[in-house]
Design an enzyme around this catalytic site. Structure first.
Site, PDB file in Angstrom:
ATOM      1  N   CYS A  70      43.062  35.035 100.087  1.00 18.84           N
ATOM      2  CA  CYS A  70      44.100  34.114  99.522  1.00 18.84           C
ATOM      3  C   CYS A  70      44.033  33.747  98.407  1.00 18.84           C
ATOM      4  O   CYS A  70      42.995  33.370  97.853  1.00 18.84           O
ATOM      5  CB  CYS A  70      44.270  33.074 100.311  1.00 18.84           C
ATOM      6  SG  CYS A  70      45.389  31.759  99.086  1.00 18.84           S
ATOM      7  N   CYS A 177      48.735  37.473  94.195  1.00 20.21           N
ATOM      8  CA  CYS A 177      48.987  36.833  95.502  1.00 20.21           C
ATOM      9  C   CYS A 177      49.156  38.568  97.245  1.00 20.21           C
ATOM     10  O   CYS A 177      49.957  39.109  97.020  1.00 20.21           O
ATOM     11  CB  CYS A 177      50.724  36.286  95.616  1.00 20.21           C
ATOM     12  SG  CYS A 177      50.937  35.482  97.455  1.00 20.21           S
TER      13      CYS A 177
END
Length: 261
Positions: A70, A177
């Protein structure tokens, strides 16, 4: 060899699939946080607290390395995670692939969450690795959330909105992302302009998986016998991959992994 990966949701699938392809014999531990997701809107302190809890749940399974799958958690919690777990468990963060994208020249678009777009963190990466290269930061409103739900209509709407903010002369898109890597080809189709050279996409999953092996002193062995097991932790509780994961090639690949018995 056992490798753990952590995220609030299924953004870790891209890196997990990359590890799976490089080492099909590795046992995998996926530590997610459905009770605390999404992490993006949380304060850095709150996010770090959630990330530490998810990491410690993974660490209890005694992995050889932990990948933070992440971008947002890497920004805010990597230092705390390393302080808590290293040197016993190497911790590998996920950084947007701005450096290799800039090496190719041309106009770069960085697609990222609204919170990351324009952040000091991202601006520092641009300054350090893309100085002199034209860069456009593109906020992708709602895209990570739509990917998390595998909501096709919402994904298409979010991708279209971000594509509309992407200049026509962009040659390279950085997927800032981890969720976006799961819909990379949909992004390519939306941004590719007729008559322009093929668009180059840069994700982080492959580099992160390779770095984890390097930290362990291991080599890729894609032809190894695929006997690795899969353990899924949901806010510390053992469970199964969330149903939306199976909407993506990366999630379906993991379905072939033997659950840990």
């Amino acid at each position: 060899m056992k490798i753990a990966l952590m995220d609030s949701g299924i953004g870790l699938l891209a890196a997990t699939a990359a590890v799976r392809r490089l080492r099909p014999d590795a046992d995998l531990v996926l530590s997610l946080d459905p009770d605390g997701m999404p992490w993006g809107p949380r304060t850095p302190e709150d996010l770090t607290e959630r990330a530490l809890a998810v990491a410690e749940a993974a660490a209890a399974r005694r992995p050889d390395a932990l990948i933070v799958g992440c971008n947002t958690a890497t920004v805010h919690a990597l230092t705390a995670l390393r302080a808590r777990l290293e040197p016993g468990i190497p911790v590998i963060g996920t950084v947007p692939a701005i450096k290799p994208a800039a090496a190719g020249g041309g106009h770069i678009a960085i697609w990222a969450t609204p919170a990351t777009t324009g952040s000091t963190y991202q601006r520092t990466l641009i300054r350090d690795f893309a100085d002199g290269v034209p860069v456009t930061e593109v906020p992708c409103w709602g895209l990570a959330e739509a990917v998390e739900r595998a909501d096709d209509a919402a994904i298409d709407a979010a991708v279209s909105a971000a594509a509309a903010l992407t200049p026509d002369d962009v040659t390279t898109v950085v997927l800032g992302c981890t969720h976006y890597e799961l819909v990379a080809e949909r992004i390519r189709a939306a941004v590719q302009r007729p008559g322009r050279p093929p668009l180059v996409l840069h994700g982080s999953a492959g580099a992160v998986a390779a770095q984890a092996l390097r930290r362990l002193g291991e080599q890729p062995a894609p032809g190894a016998v695929p006997h690795g097991t899969l353990t899924v932790l949901l806010s510390g509780r053992e469970g199964a991959l969330p149903a939306p994961a199976l909407a993506y090639d990366e999630g379906r690949l993991l379905r072939a992994v033997t659950p840990a018995g």
